[in-house]
Design an enzyme around this catalytic site. Structure first.
Site, short mmCIF file in Angstrom:
data_model
loop_
_atom_site.label_atom_id
_atom_site.label_comp_id
_atom_site.label_asym_id
_atom_site.label_seq_id
_atom_site.Cartn_x
_atom_site.Cartn_y
_atom_site.Cartn_z
N TYR A 39 -2.54 -0.24 10.21
CA TYR A 39 -2.58 -0.62 8.79
C TYR A 39 -1.28 -0.18 8.11
O TYR A 39 -0.69 -0.93 7.33
CB TYR A 39 -3.80 0.01 8.13
CG TYR A 39 -4.01 -0.40 6.69
CD1 TYR A 39 -4.42 -1.68 6.35
CD2 TYR A 39 -3.80 0.52 5.65
CE1 TYR A 39 -4.62 -2.05 5.02
CE2 TYR A 39 -4.00 0.14 4.32
CZ TYR A 39 -4.41 -1.13 4.02
OH TYR A 39 -4.60 -1.50 2.70
N SER A 54 0.87 -1.20 0.00
CA SER A 54 0.00 0.00 0.00
C SER A 54 0.90 1.24 0.00
O SER A 54 2.08 1.17 0.36
CB SER A 54 -0.86 -0.04 1.27
OG SER A 54 -1.31 1.23 1.61
#
Ligand code: NAD
Length: 281
Positions: free
Chosen positions: A177, A164
Site C-alpha cells: 500500500y 496517502s
C-alpha cells in the site's frame, strides 16, 4: 453537509471512482452541492446507487454506475452511460483504492523468532501485493485513460488522485500500500507534466488520519478509550487529534475550481494536522 465555502460548478460533469466508499461518497456529495452533475462509480454498485439516491433526495444531480477500475471494458461501459446521461467528463476524482491483508505483515519489526509464528515479510503473498498495486496504481491510470480523452475537449478540466501519508514515509506493516500510494504521488506529477499543454490539471490529496466507520475499531476500544495504535498516530500528529473527513472538502474544492487554483498543477496536498511535517523530535 455544509460546504466550507461556496463555489459554482453548475453544469460540470464530475466522475468519482470508489464513490460507494467512505471518503469518496462524501466527495461526491460535496461536488453535488456545488451544482455539478456527479457520476458515482464503484464495484459495489448498490453502495454507489444508494449514495446517489441520497444526493438526489437532497436536491443534487447524481447517478450510480457499476465500474471495476481494473477492467478497461467496464470503465468504458460506465463512461458511455455517463456521456449519455450527463455529458462528457470535466472533473475526475480517482478515489478507488485500498489495502489487503495478504499484503500486510503481522509485525512492525522483523525478529527471527517471528518466523513460522506469524506473517512476516517473507510470507507476503505475491497475489496480495499485486492486488494492492493494481487497485491503487492501475485503478487510477486506467480510468484516467478513459475519461481524460473527453477532458481534452474542455476549456478547463481537472483530475484529482488520492494519495496517502504512506507516500511520504511508509507506515509499518503495509509495504505494498505504501509503495502503491508513493506511485500515485509520482504519477500525479507525471500526468500534470504530460497534460500541461492541454487544459487538464492534475493534483492529489494525501489524507492523514481520519476516524471513519472502517477504522473506528482499530483506533478505539469498545469502552471508547484509544488503542495503542491511536497513541502512536496522535503522538506523530502535531495537532494532536484525528481529522474529520469533512476537513478534506476544502482542499478538494480548491483544487477542482479553476478560479482558485488555475496555476496549481502536479501538487500533492497533505491534509494531516502536520503529520507529514513532523520528524518525531
Ligand atoms: P473505502 O474502502 O470506504 O472506499 C473504497 C471504495 O472503492 C469502496 O466502495 C470499494 O467498493 C471501491 N473499490 C474497491 N475496488 C474497486 C474496483 N476495482 N473498482 C471500483 N471500485 C472499487 O475507502 P476510503 O477510506 O473511502 O478511501 C478512499 C481513498 O482514499 C482510497 O484510495 C484510499 O486508499 C484513500 N485513503 C484513505 C484514507 C483513510 O483514512 N480512510 C487515508 C489515506 C488515503
Amino acid at each position: 453537509m455544509k460546504l466550507p465555502f461556496e463555489i459554482d460548478l453548475t453544469g460540470k460533469v464530475c466522475v468519482v471512482t470508489g464513490a460507494g466508499g467512505v471518503l469518496c461518497s462524501m466527495f461526491a456529495e460535496a461536488l453535488a452541492k456545488t451544482g455539478a452533475k456527479v457520476a458515482l462509480l464503484d464495484l459495489n454498485v448498490d453502495a454507489a446507487k444508494g449514495y446517489a439516491e441520497k444526493i438526489n433526495a437532497d436536491g443534487g444531480i447524481a447517478k450510480g454506475y457499476e465500474c471495476n477500475v481494473l477492467d478497461k471494458e467496464s470503465i468504458e461501459k460506465a463512461h458511455d452511460e455517463i456521456v449519455k446521461d450527463f455529458g462528457a467528463c470535466d472533473i475526475l476524482i480517482n478515489g478507488a483504492g485500498g489495502n489487503n491483508p495478504k499484503a500486510t505483515t503481522d509485525n512492525e519489526y522483523f525478529t527471527p523468532e517471528a518466523m513460522g509464528n506469524m506473517k512476516t515479510f517473507f510470507d507476503l503473498d505475491k497475489s496480495g501485493v499485486e492486488f494492492v498495486f493494481n487497485l491503487n496504481f492501475l485503478g487510477t491510470l486506467l480510468p484516467t485513460q478513459v475519461f481524460a480523452k473527453d477532458m481534452l475537449e474542455k476549456e478547463d478540466a481537472s483530475i484529482i488522485n488520492i494519495s496517502s501519508m504512506n507516500a511520504y514515509t511508509p507506515l509499518t506493516k503495509i509495504p505494498a500500500y505504501s509503495g502503491a500510494k508513493a506511485a500515485i504521488s509520482n504519477f500525479t506529477k507525471w500526468l500534470a507534466v504530460h497534460f500541461s499543454k492541454t487544459n487538464i490539471r492534475c493534483n492529489a490529496i494525501a489524507p492523514g488520519f481520519f476516524v471513519t466507520k472502517q477504522n473506528e475499531k482499530l483506533l478505539f476500544n469498545e469502552d471508547g478509550t484509544p488503542t495503542a495504535r491511536t497513541g502512536k498516530i496522535l503522538g506523530a500528529t502535531p495537532m494532536d487529534r484525528f481529522g474529520k473527513a469533512e476537513e478534506l472538502i476544502g482542499t478538494l474544492l480548491f483544487l477542482v475550481h479553476k478560479d482558485a487554483s488555475s496555476f496549481v498543477n502536479g501538487v500533492v496536498i497533505p491534509v494531516d494536522g502536520g503529520f507529514s511535517a513532523y520528524s518525531g523530535v
